[in-house]
Scaffold this motif. Sequence first.
Motif, PDB file in Angstrom:
ATOM      1  N   THR A 157       0.708  -1.097  -0.207  1.00 11.97           N
ATOM      2  CA  THR A 157      -0.041  -0.097  -0.011  1.00 11.97           C
ATOM      3  C   THR A 157       0.908   1.298  -0.028  1.00 11.97           C
ATOM      4  OG1 THR A 157      -1.901  -1.286   1.224  1.00 11.97           O
ATOM      5  CG2 THR A 157      -1.678   1.167   1.149  1.00 11.97           C
ATOM      6  N   ASP A 158       2.077   1.474   0.679  1.00 12.98           N
ATOM      7  CA  ASP A 158       2.761   2.332   0.909  1.00 12.98           C
ATOM      8  C   ASP A 158       3.418   2.612  -0.372  1.00 12.98           C
ATOM      9  OD1 ASP A 158       3.801   4.740   2.313  1.00 12.98           O
ATOM     10  OD2 ASP A 158       5.677   3.567   2.559  1.00 12.98           O
ATOM     11  N   ALA A 159       3.932   1.668  -1.128  1.00  6.31           N
ATOM     12  CA  ALA A 159       4.865   1.464  -2.252  1.00  6.31           C
ATOM     13  C   ALA A 159       3.755   1.800  -3.389  1.00  6.31           C
ATOM     14  CB  ALA A 159       5.433   0.197  -2.618  1.00  6.31           C
ATOM     15  N   ALA A 160       2.397   1.660  -3.617  1.00  7.70           N
ATOM     16  CA  ALA A 160       1.716   1.911  -4.662  1.00  7.70           C
ATOM     17  C   ALA A 160       1.811   3.271  -5.129  1.00  7.70           C
ATOM     18  CB  ALA A 160       0.344   1.327  -4.410  1.00  7.70           C
ATOM     19  N   VAL A 161       1.804   4.201  -3.875  1.00  9.66           N
ATOM     20  CA  VAL A 161       1.818   5.654  -4.298  1.00  9.66           C
ATOM     21  C   VAL A 161       2.828   6.063  -5.251  1.00  9.66           C
ATOM     22  CG1 VAL A 161       1.969   7.999  -3.264  1.00  9.66           C
ATOM     23  CG2 VAL A 161       0.872   6.162  -1.911  1.00  9.66           C
ATOM     24  N   SER A 162       3.977   5.393  -5.100  1.00  7.18           N
ATOM     25  CA  SER A 162       5.103   5.793  -6.093  1.00  7.18           C
ATOM     26  C   SER A 162       5.339   4.797  -7.288  1.00  7.18           C
ATOM     27  CB  SER A 162       6.671   5.753  -5.086  1.00  7.18           C
ATOM     28  OG  SER A 162       6.933   4.455  -4.701  1.00  7.18           O
ATOM     29  N   ASP A 163       4.289   3.947  -7.509  1.00 11.73           N
ATOM     30  CA  ASP A 163       4.309   3.205  -8.717  1.00 11.73           C
ATOM     31  C   ASP A 163       3.548   3.752  -9.795  1.00 11.73           C
ATOM     32  OD1 ASP A 163       4.452   1.231 -10.503  1.00 11.73           O
ATOM     33  OD2 ASP A 163       3.216  -0.242  -9.257  1.00 11.73           O
ATOM     34  N   PRO A 164       3.819   4.341 -10.741  1.00 11.90           N
ATOM     35  CA  PRO A 164       2.838   4.873 -11.606  1.00 11.90           C
ATOM     36  C   PRO A 164       2.218   4.024 -12.818  1.00 11.90           C
ATOM     37  CG  PRO A 164       5.045   5.165 -12.506  1.00 11.90           C
ATOM     38  CD  PRO A 164       5.497   4.763 -11.135  1.00 11.90           C
ATOM     39  N   LEU A 165       3.017   2.728 -12.788  1.00 15.79           N
ATOM     40  CA  LEU A 165       2.571   1.586 -13.628  1.00 15.79           C
ATOM     41  C   LEU A 165       1.012   1.115 -13.431  1.00 15.79           C
ATOM     42  CD1 LEU A 165       2.703  -0.294 -15.822  1.00 15.79           C
ATOM     43  CD2 LEU A 165       4.285  -1.837 -14.331  1.00 15.79           C
ATOM     44  N   GLY A 166       0.869   0.678 -12.150  1.00 10.92           N
ATOM     45  CA  GLY A 166      -0.418   0.437 -11.684  1.00 10.92           C
ATOM     46  C   GLY A 166      -1.341   1.269 -12.077  1.00 10.92           C
ATOM     47  N   MET A 167      -1.390   2.558 -11.747  1.00  9.29           N
ATOM     48  CA  MET A 167      -2.490   3.351 -12.200  1.00  9.29           C
ATOM     49  C   MET A 167      -2.421   3.765 -13.587  1.00  9.29           C
ATOM     50  SD  MET A 167      -3.663   4.998  -9.129  1.00  9.29           S
ATOM     51  CE  MET A 167      -3.757   3.016  -8.762  1.00  9.29           C
ATOM     52  N   SER A 168      -1.315   3.779 -14.046  1.00  7.32           N
ATOM     53  CA  SER A 168      -1.351   3.807 -15.736  1.00  7.32           C
ATOM     54  C   SER A 168      -2.145   2.899 -16.409  1.00  7.32           C
ATOM     55  CB  SER A 168      -0.196   3.689 -16.405  1.00  7.32           C
ATOM     56  OG  SER A 168      -0.033   3.803 -17.667  1.00  7.32           O
ATOM     57  N   LEU A 169      -2.109   1.458 -16.028  1.00  7.60           N
ATOM     58  CA  LEU A 169      -2.925   0.242 -16.530  1.00  7.60           C
ATOM     59  C   LEU A 169      -4.608   0.690 -15.915  1.00  7.60           C
ATOM     60  CD1 LEU A 169      -0.563  -2.661 -15.499  1.00  7.60           C
ATOM     61  CD2 LEU A 169      -1.084  -1.643 -17.680  1.00  7.60           C
ATOM     62  N   LEU A 170      -4.663   0.971 -14.952  1.00  7.16           N
ATOM     63  CA  LEU A 170      -6.164   1.130 -14.578  1.00  7.16           C
ATOM     64  C   LEU A 170      -6.465   2.210 -15.334  1.00  7.16           C
ATOM     65  CD1 LEU A 170      -5.916   1.223 -10.505  1.00  7.16           C
ATOM     66  CD2 LEU A 170      -7.091  -0.263 -11.842  1.00  7.16           C
ATOM     67  N   ALA A 171      -5.751   3.418 -15.735  1.00  4.74           N
ATOM     68  CA  ALA A 171      -6.450   4.335 -16.585  1.00  4.74           C
ATOM     69  C   ALA A 171      -6.810   3.905 -17.948  1.00  4.74           C
ATOM     70  CB  ALA A 171      -5.273   5.537 -16.627  1.00  4.74           C
TER      71      ALA A 171
END
Length: 216
Positions: free
Chosen positions: A120-134
């Motif tokens: 959860t803490d690391a997800a904030v600095s990981d753009p890949l997951g958010m990019s895939l969701l987008a």
Amino acid sequence: MVMAQQRAGQQRAGHPKTGHPKTEHPKNTGSRQRLTARDWADAALAAIAEGGLAAVAVEPLAARLGTTKGSFYWHFAGRDALIEAALERWAEVATEAVIAETEAEPDPERRLRALLLRTTDAAVSDPLGMSLLATAADPRVAAALARVTERRIGYIAALFAELGFSQAEARRRGLLAYSAHLGHAQLGRAVPQALPTGADRTRYLESLIDALLHRG
């Protein structure tokens, strides 16, 4: 968990905190033997993190890797095959490697706490997951997100079940935990000032886990 991903297993397979694969930038050798399909998949993931699915293009990736398009066509029939390989690589690095490392801890509560805190803490600095969701409107991405989401929620639910919760309750808490993870990641990317920092962030995450473990 746009669940990472960290340590020894991921230092071999990806970014030490987020699970985001490393992308090497080798010198231009023109040798297809020097690059693997995994190298191309990792480069594609790096491009997705930076610019979304549209950023996956053969010539820019070849330049990133210091090679020619011939190396790409040695490994893949076309762009679609590369995207599929990249999504499989993402699932491997950001989910399966994280679960494998988590399993080294024998105590299920410690396992659950370590997993939720770290990812959860690391997800904030990981753009890949958010990019895939987008880019979830793309059928290939949607299918990968569905598989990864089910795997992650299922694993978290299994940890709650190990702690004595019924299967139905374990599933509910697993879904709550993953929803909190995604919400935290989204806030961290869009409105970072809304989240606590430093020691306060750790206390906040610990309190979230305590709430999820509470037996009313």
